[in-house]
Write an enzyme that holds these catalytic residues in place. Structure first.
Site, PDB file in Angstrom:
ATOM      1  N   ARG A   1      11.435  -4.880   5.121  1.00 52.56           N
ATOM      2  CA  ARG A   1      10.576  -6.043   4.863  1.00 52.56           C
ATOM      3  C   ARG A   1      11.314  -7.378   4.984  1.00 52.56           C
ATOM      4  O   ARG A   1      10.711  -8.386   5.330  1.00 52.56           O
ATOM      5  CB  ARG A   1       9.841  -5.911   3.527  1.00 52.56           C
ATOM      6  CG  ARG A   1      10.693  -5.650   2.292  1.00 52.56           C
ATOM      7  CD  ARG A   1       9.771  -5.211   1.156  1.00 52.56           C
ATOM      8  NE  ARG A   1      10.416  -5.022  -0.141  1.00 52.56           N
ATOM      9  CZ  ARG A   1      11.029  -3.904  -0.531  1.00 52.56           C
ATOM     10  NH1 ARG A   1      11.136  -2.879   0.309  1.00 52.56           N
ATOM     11  NH2 ARG A   1      11.528  -3.801  -1.744  1.00 52.56           N
TER      12      ARG A   1
ATOM     13  N   ASN B   1       3.663  -4.416  -1.874  1.00 47.31           N
ATOM     14  CA  ASN B   1       3.244  -5.539  -2.737  1.00 47.31           C
ATOM     15  C   ASN B   1       1.724  -5.494  -2.913  1.00 47.31           C
ATOM     16  O   ASN B   1       1.224  -5.679  -4.020  1.00 47.31           O
ATOM     17  CB  ASN B   1       3.612  -6.897  -2.127  1.00 47.31           C
ATOM     18  CG  ASN B   1       5.102  -7.207  -2.158  1.00 47.31           C
ATOM     19  OD1 ASN B   1       5.621  -7.888  -1.275  1.00 47.31           O
ATOM     20  ND2 ASN B   1       5.806  -6.719  -3.166  1.00 47.31           N
TER      21      ASN B   1
ATOM     22  N   GLU C   1      16.764  -4.846  -2.907  1.00 50.25           N
ATOM     23  CA  GLU C   1      16.072  -5.027  -4.192  1.00 50.25           C
ATOM     24  C   GLU C   1      16.655  -4.119  -5.264  1.00 50.25           C
ATOM     25  O   GLU C   1      17.289  -3.095  -4.956  1.00 50.25           O
ATOM     26  CB  GLU C   1      14.562  -4.755  -4.011  1.00 50.25           C
ATOM     27  CG  GLU C   1      13.705  -4.956  -5.267  1.00 50.25           C
ATOM     28  CD  GLU C   1      13.840  -6.330  -5.929  1.00 50.25           C
ATOM     29  OE1 GLU C   1      14.989  -6.754  -6.238  1.00 50.25           O
ATOM     30  OE2 GLU C   1      12.801  -6.957  -6.187  1.00 50.25           O
TER      31      GLU C   1
ATOM     32  N   HIS D   1      14.813 -10.301  -2.093  1.00 51.11           N
ATOM     33  CA  HIS D   1      13.780  -9.699  -2.942  1.00 51.11           C
ATOM     34  C   HIS D   1      13.731 -10.374  -4.320  1.00 51.11           C
ATOM     35  O   HIS D   1      14.698 -11.014  -4.735  1.00 51.11           O
ATOM     36  CB  HIS D   1      14.086  -8.215  -3.129  1.00 51.11           C
ATOM     37  CG  HIS D   1      14.266  -7.475  -1.848  1.00 51.11           C
ATOM     38  ND1 HIS D   1      13.252  -6.809  -1.215  1.00 51.11           N
ATOM     39  CD2 HIS D   1      15.370  -7.332  -1.061  1.00 51.11           C
ATOM     40  CE1 HIS D   1      13.722  -6.260  -0.098  1.00 51.11           C
ATOM     41  NE2 HIS D   1      14.999  -6.557   0.016  1.00 51.11           N
TER      42      HIS D   1
ATOM     43  N   ARG E   1      11.847 -14.895  -0.646  1.00 51.10           N
ATOM     44  CA  ARG E   1      11.499 -13.477  -0.646  1.00 51.10           C
ATOM     45  C   ARG E   1      10.959 -13.138   0.739  1.00 51.10           C
ATOM     46  O   ARG E   1      10.529 -14.021   1.492  1.00 51.10           O
ATOM     47  CB  ARG E   1      10.417 -13.177  -1.689  1.00 51.10           C
ATOM     48  CG  ARG E   1      10.910 -13.297  -3.117  1.00 51.10           C
ATOM     49  CD  ARG E   1       9.781 -13.078  -4.118  1.00 51.10           C
ATOM     50  NE  ARG E   1       9.299 -11.708  -4.140  1.00 51.10           N
ATOM     51  CZ  ARG E   1       8.249 -11.281  -4.848  1.00 51.10           C
ATOM     52  NH1 ARG E   1       7.558 -12.135  -5.587  1.00 51.10           N
ATOM     53  NH2 ARG E   1       7.875 -10.012  -4.820  1.00 51.10           N
ATOM     54  N   HIS E   2      10.945 -11.863   1.063  1.00 54.01           N
ATOM     55  CA  HIS E   2      10.282 -11.391   2.282  1.00 54.01           C
ATOM     56  C   HIS E   2       8.792 -11.716   2.215  1.00 54.01           C
ATOM     57  O   HIS E   2       8.245 -11.935   1.126  1.00 54.01           O
ATOM     58  CB  HIS E   2      10.481  -9.882   2.402  1.00 54.01           C
ATOM     59  CG  HIS E   2      10.043  -9.152   1.163  1.00 54.01           C
ATOM     60  ND1 HIS E   2       8.721  -8.859   0.907  1.00 54.01           N
ATOM     61  CD2 HIS E   2      10.752  -8.731   0.093  1.00 54.01           C
ATOM     62  CE1 HIS E   2       8.637  -8.261  -0.265  1.00 54.01           C
ATOM     63  NE2 HIS E   2       9.850  -8.171  -0.795  1.00 54.01           N
TER      64      HIS E   2
HETATM   65  O1  F6P Z   1       7.186  -5.765  -6.921  1.00 55.07           O
HETATM   66  C1  F6P Z   1       8.125  -6.267  -6.036  1.00 55.07           C
HETATM   67  C2  F6P Z   1       9.521  -6.035  -6.561  1.00 55.07           C
HETATM   68  O2  F6P Z   1      10.418  -6.605  -5.647  1.00 55.07           O
HETATM   69  C3  F6P Z   1       9.879  -4.559  -6.811  1.00 55.07           C
HETATM   70  O3  F6P Z   1      10.366  -3.889  -5.678  1.00 55.07           O
HETATM   71  C4  F6P Z   1      10.911  -4.691  -7.899  1.00 55.07           C
HETATM   72  O4  F6P Z   1      11.109  -3.484  -8.632  1.00 55.07           O
HETATM   73  C5  F6P Z   1      10.319  -5.794  -8.733  1.00 55.07           C
HETATM   74  O5  F6P Z   1       9.691  -6.681  -7.840  1.00 55.07           O
HETATM   75  C6  F6P Z   1      11.343  -6.559  -9.555  1.00 55.07           C
HETATM   76  O6  F6P Z   1      10.670  -7.405 -10.460  1.00 55.07           O
HETATM   77  P1  F6P Z   1      10.585  -7.013 -11.996  1.00 55.07           P
HETATM   78  O7  F6P Z   1      12.016  -6.947 -12.453  1.00 55.07           O
HETATM   79  O8  F6P Z   1       9.829  -8.143 -12.628  1.00 55.07           O
HETATM   80  O9  F6P Z   1       9.911  -5.692 -12.154  1.00 55.07           O
END
Ligand code: F6P
Length: 195
Positions: A60, A15, A81, A147, A8-9
């Site tokens: 990022r 975050n 992402e 991501h 990941r970044h």
């Molecule tokens: O919070 C970081 C992130 O990369 C968000 O940008 C993304 O929506 C999420 O994680 C994805 O994870 P999850 O599917 O568990 O919400």
């Protein structure tokens, strides 16, 4: 066998605030990770002239890879992402409070749930297909800086994890997952560079 390094970044400002999606820059901690990652990659891939670094098109990941010298960098939109649509920029708490039905639907079926005007995990898995084909075709190592949701899907493909587990796979920050594809199957190593 040639390695694929998944990470990941580094921690982003979003975050830190618990906001999903967005396109912010790195936090101070995230910057430290960028430095550590470049040291690690330059050492690990020292004699791998044909290696390449793949990022998403979001700041990022580009900033995280920025300090890695000596390898070509390629930006893939398919590595961006998961698109949270109308929820982009919100915290999970805000979604729960302001859009409780959406929150519940996602909780019930995170794999199939599609954010309004955004994507589901299944959508992400589908758009990753060309990336996977290209990764399979590579003869040289690749570092993928992407991501959480995207890396869950990529990792599941290589580690042969079932579809339904994908949205729940742990994908910590500041950790490199090294995948080696050899004749006897896939091997995995993890390097946690910092908290
Ligand atoms: O919070 C970081 C992130 O990369 C968000 O940008 C993304 O929506 C999420 O994680 C994805 O994870 P999850 O599917 O568990 O919400």
């Amino acid at each position: 066998p040639r390695p694929i390094l998944l990470t990941r970044h580094g921690e982003s400002r979003d975050n830190v605030r618990g906001r999903i999606g967005g396109d912010t820059v790195l936090s101070e901690k995230g910057e430290v990770y960028a430095k550590k990652l470049s040291n690690f990659v330059e050492k690990r891939l020292k004699n791998e002239r044909a290696a390449s670094i793949w990022t998403s098109t979001l700041q990022r990941t580009i900033l995280t890879a920025n300090q890695i010298g000596g390898f070509p960098k390629i930006q893939w939109r398919a590595l961006d992402e998961i698109n949270a649509g109308v929820c982009d920029g919100m915290t999970y708490e805000e979604i729960k409070k302001n859009m409780p039905d959406e929150y519940e639907s996602r909780k019930k079926d995170k794999l199939r749930y599609r954010y309004p005007r955004g994507e589901s995990y299944l959508d992400v898995i589908q758009r990753l297909e060309p990336v996977i084909i290209e990764l399979e075709r590579q003869r040289a190592p690749v570092v993928v800086v992407s991501h959480q949701a995207v890396l869950r899907a990529l990792y599941a493909y290589f580690a042969d994890r079932p579809l339904k587990e994908i949205p729940h796979i742990e994908m910590p920050l500041h950790t490199i997952i090294e995948i080696q594809m050899g004749v006897t199957g896939v091997q995995e190593k993890r390097y946690k560079l910092m908290d």
